[in-house]
Design a protein around this motif. Structure first.
Motif, PDB file in Angstrom:
ATOM      1  N   PHE A  31      60.028  19.611  74.861  1.00 23.91           N
ATOM      2  CA  PHE A  31      59.256  18.669  74.057  1.00 23.91           C
ATOM      3  C   PHE A  31      60.131  18.119  72.949  1.00 23.91           C
ATOM      4  CE2 PHE A  31      56.195  21.270  76.154  1.00 23.91           C
ATOM      5  CZ  PHE A  31      55.157  20.418  76.440  1.00 23.91           C
ATOM      6  N   GLY A  32      60.308  16.779  72.947  1.00 25.84           N
ATOM      7  CA  GLY A  32      61.105  16.147  71.899  1.00 25.84           C
ATOM      8  C   GLY A  32      62.529  16.672  71.883  1.00 25.84           C
ATOM      9  N   THR A  33      63.238  16.664  73.002  1.00 25.46           N
ATOM     10  CA  THR A  33      64.563  17.251  73.100  1.00 25.46           C
ATOM     11  C   THR A  33      65.548  16.545  72.192  1.00 25.46           C
ATOM     12  OG1 THR A  33      64.978  15.819  74.988  1.00 25.46           O
ATOM     13  CG2 THR A  33      64.237  18.041  75.467  1.00 25.46           C
ATOM     14  N   LYS A  34      66.475  17.308  71.615  1.00 22.73           N
ATOM     15  CA  LYS A  34      67.437  16.770  70.666  1.00 22.73           C
ATOM     16  C   LYS A  34      68.464  15.863  71.329  1.00 22.73           C
ATOM     17  CE  LYS A  34      67.075  20.677  67.464  1.00 22.73           C
ATOM     18  NZ  LYS A  34      67.806  21.759  66.789  1.00 22.73           N
ATOM     19  N   GLN A  35      68.697  16.085  72.639  1.00 21.12           N
ATOM     20  CA  GLN A  35      69.715  15.296  73.321  1.00 21.12           C
ATOM     21  C   GLN A  35      69.348  13.810  73.365  1.00 21.12           C
ATOM     22  OE1 GLN A  35      68.404  18.056  74.359  1.00 21.12           O
ATOM     23  NE2 GLN A  35      70.008  19.533  74.851  1.00 21.12           N
ATOM     24  N   ILE A  78      54.595  12.300  64.924  1.00 21.36           N
ATOM     25  CA  ILE A  78      54.192  13.701  65.113  1.00 21.36           C
ATOM     26  C   ILE A  78      55.159  14.438  66.032  1.00 21.36           C
ATOM     27  CG2 ILE A  78      52.409  15.179  66.135  1.00 21.36           C
ATOM     28  CD1 ILE A  78      50.356  13.058  65.184  1.00 21.36           C
ATOM     29  N   VAL A  79      55.546  13.807  67.136  1.00 21.99           N
ATOM     30  CA  VAL A  79      56.360  14.476  68.155  1.00 21.99           C
ATOM     31  C   VAL A  79      57.830  14.559  67.742  1.00 21.99           C
ATOM     32  CG1 VAL A  79      57.188  14.353  70.536  1.00 21.99           C
ATOM     33  CG2 VAL A  79      54.790  13.849  70.005  1.00 21.99           C
ATOM     34  N   GLU A 116      54.614  23.582  64.632  1.00 26.02           N
ATOM     35  CA  GLU A 116      55.570  22.879  65.494  1.00 26.02           C
ATOM     36  C   GLU A 116      55.604  23.514  66.876  1.00 26.02           C
ATOM     37  OE1 GLU A 116      56.978  20.075  64.725  1.00 26.02           O
ATOM     38  OE2 GLU A 116      56.022  20.136  62.761  1.00 26.02           O
ATOM     39  N   THR A 117      54.436  23.553  67.495  1.00 22.06           N
ATOM     40  CA  THR A 117      54.298  24.073  68.851  1.00 22.06           C
ATOM     41  C   THR A 117      53.654  22.989  69.708  1.00 22.06           C
ATOM     42  OG1 THR A 117      52.103  24.993  68.397  1.00 22.06           O
ATOM     43  CG2 THR A 117      54.013  26.419  67.984  1.00 22.06           C
ATOM     44  N   VAL A 118      53.657  23.215  71.014  1.00 22.39           N
ATOM     45  CA  VAL A 118      53.028  22.254  71.918  1.00 22.39           C
ATOM     46  C   VAL A 118      51.556  22.087  71.556  1.00 22.39           C
ATOM     47  CG1 VAL A 118      52.355  21.811  74.304  1.00 22.39           C
ATOM     48  CG2 VAL A 118      54.622  22.725  73.797  1.00 22.39           C
ATOM     49  N   ARG A 119      50.881  23.204  71.337  1.00 26.57           N
ATOM     50  CA  ARG A 119      49.459  23.142  71.011  1.00 26.57           C
ATOM     51  C   ARG A 119      49.227  22.464  69.661  1.00 26.57           C
ATOM     52  NH1 ARG A 119      45.262  28.320  70.931  1.00 26.57           N
ATOM     53  NH2 ARG A 119      43.377  27.101  70.398  1.00 26.57           N
ATOM     54  N   GLY A 120      50.096  22.776  68.694  1.00 27.79           N
ATOM     55  CA  GLY A 120      49.947  22.180  67.373  1.00 27.79           C
ATOM     56  C   GLY A 120      50.135  20.675  67.405  1.00 27.79           C
ATOM     57  N   LYS A 121      51.111  20.204  68.164  1.00 34.03           N
ATOM     58  CA  LYS A 121      51.351  18.767  68.259  1.00 34.03           C
ATOM     59  C   LYS A 121      50.231  18.056  69.029  1.00 34.03           C
ATOM     60  CE  LYS A 121      56.385  18.987  67.844  1.00 34.03           C
ATOM     61  NZ  LYS A 121      57.691  18.696  68.501  1.00 34.03           N
ATOM     62  N   LEU A 122      49.751  18.690  70.102  1.00 33.51           N
ATOM     63  CA  LEU A 122      48.650  18.101  70.852  1.00 33.51           C
ATOM     64  C   LEU A 122      47.410  17.954  69.972  1.00 33.51           C
ATOM     65  CD1 LEU A 122      48.937  19.914  74.316  1.00 33.51           C
ATOM     66  CD2 LEU A 122      49.248  17.474  73.875  1.00 33.51           C
ATOM     67  N   GLU A 123      47.149  18.974  69.162  1.00 32.84           N
ATOM     68  CA  GLU A 123      46.004  18.920  68.258  1.00 32.84           C
ATOM     69  C   GLU A 123      46.183  17.803  67.231  1.00 32.84           C
ATOM     70  OE1 GLU A 123      43.585  22.403  66.155  1.00 32.84           O
ATOM     71  OE2 GLU A 123      45.472  21.985  65.103  1.00 32.84           O
ATOM     72  N   LYS A 127      63.132  11.337  77.483  1.00 36.60           N
ATOM     73  CA  LYS A 127      64.199  12.050  76.788  1.00 36.60           C
ATOM     74  C   LYS A 127      63.894  12.188  75.292  1.00 36.60           C
ATOM     75  CE  LYS A 127      67.944  10.719  79.930  1.00 36.60           C
ATOM     76  NZ  LYS A 127      69.253  10.022  80.037  1.00 36.60           N
ATOM     77  N   LYS A 128      63.134  11.264  74.752  1.00 34.68           N
ATOM     78  CA  LYS A 128      62.816  11.316  73.326  1.00 34.68           C
ATOM     79  C   LYS A 128      61.483  12.014  73.058  1.00 34.68           C
ATOM     80  CE  LYS A 128      65.350   7.238  71.720  1.00 34.68           C
ATOM     81  NZ  LYS A 128      66.342   7.273  72.783  1.00 34.68           N
ATOM     82  N   MET A 129      60.542  11.855  73.965  1.00 35.84           N
ATOM     83  CA  MET A 129      59.190  12.377  73.739  1.00 35.84           C
ATOM     84  C   MET A 129      58.890  13.632  74.551  1.00 35.84           C
ATOM     85  SD  MET A 129      57.866  10.235  71.546  1.00 35.84           S
ATOM     86  CE  MET A 129      56.092  10.505  71.661  1.00 35.84           C
TER      87      MET A 129
END
Length: 441
Positions: free
Chosen positions: A3-7, A94-95, A248-255, A405-407
């Motif tokens: 999720f939201g990879t730095k590359q 957010i992401v 900063e978790t998948v669930r936190g961002k989805l919420e 790649k960004k999201m």
């Protein structure tokens, strides 16, 4: 793919967006949904302010007085488009933990980023010009103050923002929501006084073929659409959603994305009601008597046509609240854009004075040489400048949020990709047409 990879980004984000208020609003983790909703509520209303600024007022006023209720459908359509774009702008922040300006700087070359910054600064100054003129007109209507003096006085509202920023971001949101409420109440009373035809309103929610067949109606319809989506609002929204302290978790961002979507759509629905009220009020009051283009003309015509001074006073009060509300969010957008694109930080009062000076100088010059009657032309000119910049904000936003790649897995779904690009193409095409017709007119 994470999720939201730095590359996906060429460089690391150097500092948070609006660092003085970054993650400053706590979100209760173990609480009922309504408490979480209230914690996330706020950014959408700051964004909604840009959809009810004096430029929108002028377009809706002319649309209602010239074509009755017919163009009401265009206000609805343009707000739906805005809801989609603002929602994905919030999701970007957010992401990726980047506002749109930071994302552009981290993706494009320094030359391209600098050009985008210059274009955005011009657009913000143009928007500030419209807000400044609207506030000055309201001061004249309410207190008899010459517009030239009103323009100078409005430069002092920088003190209001400084005071609010020192007390916390929630205070800014509270003031903005309070002013929106005031505007809404003013128009609710106006609707009661005007007593519009409800059946005609209902019929006008469906787009009429006449909009495409009548050249003059199409021009005003494009003006309504073109004045709706403000480019600086996309930068603003992608930043202020980061004021919430989320996990900063998948669930936190989805919420956060879910509550941001609700906040955005509810706030923009209020903006829709206010813009629709302006057009409805103009149609019910002025359509039988002729076209009204100037805000001042509407103020002076309310009393003889409706038989009460209350309607005029409420109109001017709402206009003043709208202008002042927009200046608060415009200042924040200016700070976000400068810090995001250039990675430099100025004190808010310096940034505000720079923006106001850019808007005040041409306004004073034009009014001094051409008189107060030139305010309507300046409002239209400010919208033309905004239309030039609009593609340079919409295209990067859609490009970034459509990029896996960004999201990561938060990338836009296929339906949202198609919808967002379709909206972008329609808005850009209509804005280009509006600009072209305005310059050759």
């Amino acid at each position: 793919m994470g999720f939201g990879t730095k590359q996906a980004w060429r460089k690391e984000r150097s500092q948070p967006s609006l660092p003085e208020v970054y993650k400053s609003v706590c979100v209760p983790q173990h609480a009922p949904w309504w408490r979480k909703f209230l914690a996330f509520a706020g950014p959408g209303y700051l964004v909604a302010v840009g959809y009810m600024d004096p430029g929108n007022w002028a377009a809706a006023l002319e649309g209602g007085s010239r074509f009755n209720y017919t163009l009401l459908s265009m206000i609805v359509i343009s707000n739906i488009m805005a809801m989609v774009l603002q929602t994905i702008a919030g999701k970007l922040g957010i992401v990726t933990k980047r506002d749109l300006a930071q994302a552009c700087r981290d993706h494009y070359s320094p030359t391209v980023s600098f050009l985008l910054w210059v274009l955005c600064e011009v657009a913000i100054a143009a928007c500030d010009l419209a807000e400044l003129i609207g506030s000055a007109i309201a001061l004249k209507l309410l207190f008899g103050l010459p517009i030239l003096y009103g323009i100078i006085i409005t430069a002092l509202d920088v003190l209001i923002l400084l005071l609010l920023q020192q007390r916390g971001f929630r205070y800014i949101e509270a003031i903005v929501i309070s002013l929106i409420t005031l505007i809404g109440l003013c128009f609710a009373v106006e609707m009661f006084i005007v007593k519009p035809n409800l059946w005609n309103i209902a019929k006008s929610l469906v787009p009429s073929p006449d909009i495409l067949l009548d050249k003059e109606m199409l021009y005003v319809a494009i003006a309504i659409l073109g004045a709706t989506v403000m480019p600086h609002n996309l930068y603003l929204h992608s930043s202020i959603v980061q004021t919430r302290k989320i996990k900063e978790t998948v669930r936190g961002k989805l919420e956060a994305i879910r509550y941001n979507t609700w906040d955005t759509n509810i706030a923009l629905f209020f903006a829709l009601l206010i813009n629709a009220s302006i057009l409805i009020m103009a149609a019910a009051t002025f359509f039988k008597y002729g076209v009204v283009k100037e805000l001042e003309d509407a103020f002076y015509l309310f009393q003889p046509l409706l038989g009460t001074t209350l309607a005029s006073t409420l109109f001017a009060t709402a206009l003043l609240a709208s202008g002042q509300n927009s200046t608060l969010t415009g200042t924040l957008a200016g700070q976000i854009v400068m810090e995001g694109f250039l990675n430099i930080k100025l004190k808010p009062w310096i940034r505000r004075l720079i923006t106001r000076a850019i808007a005040i100088v041409p306004a004073i010059f034009i009014i001094h040489h051409y008189g107060e009657s030139a305010t309507g032309s300046m409002l239209m000119f400010s919208q033309i400048i905004l239309s030039f910049q609009l593609p340079f904000a919409i295209i990067p936003l859609i490009q970034f949020t459509n990029d896996r790649k960004k999201m990561g897995d938060f990338v836009n779904c296929t339906l949202l990709k198609i919808t967002s690009w379709s909206i972008a193409i329609i808005i850009i095409a209509l804005n280009v047409y509006l600009t072209y017709t305005e310059f050759i007119k």
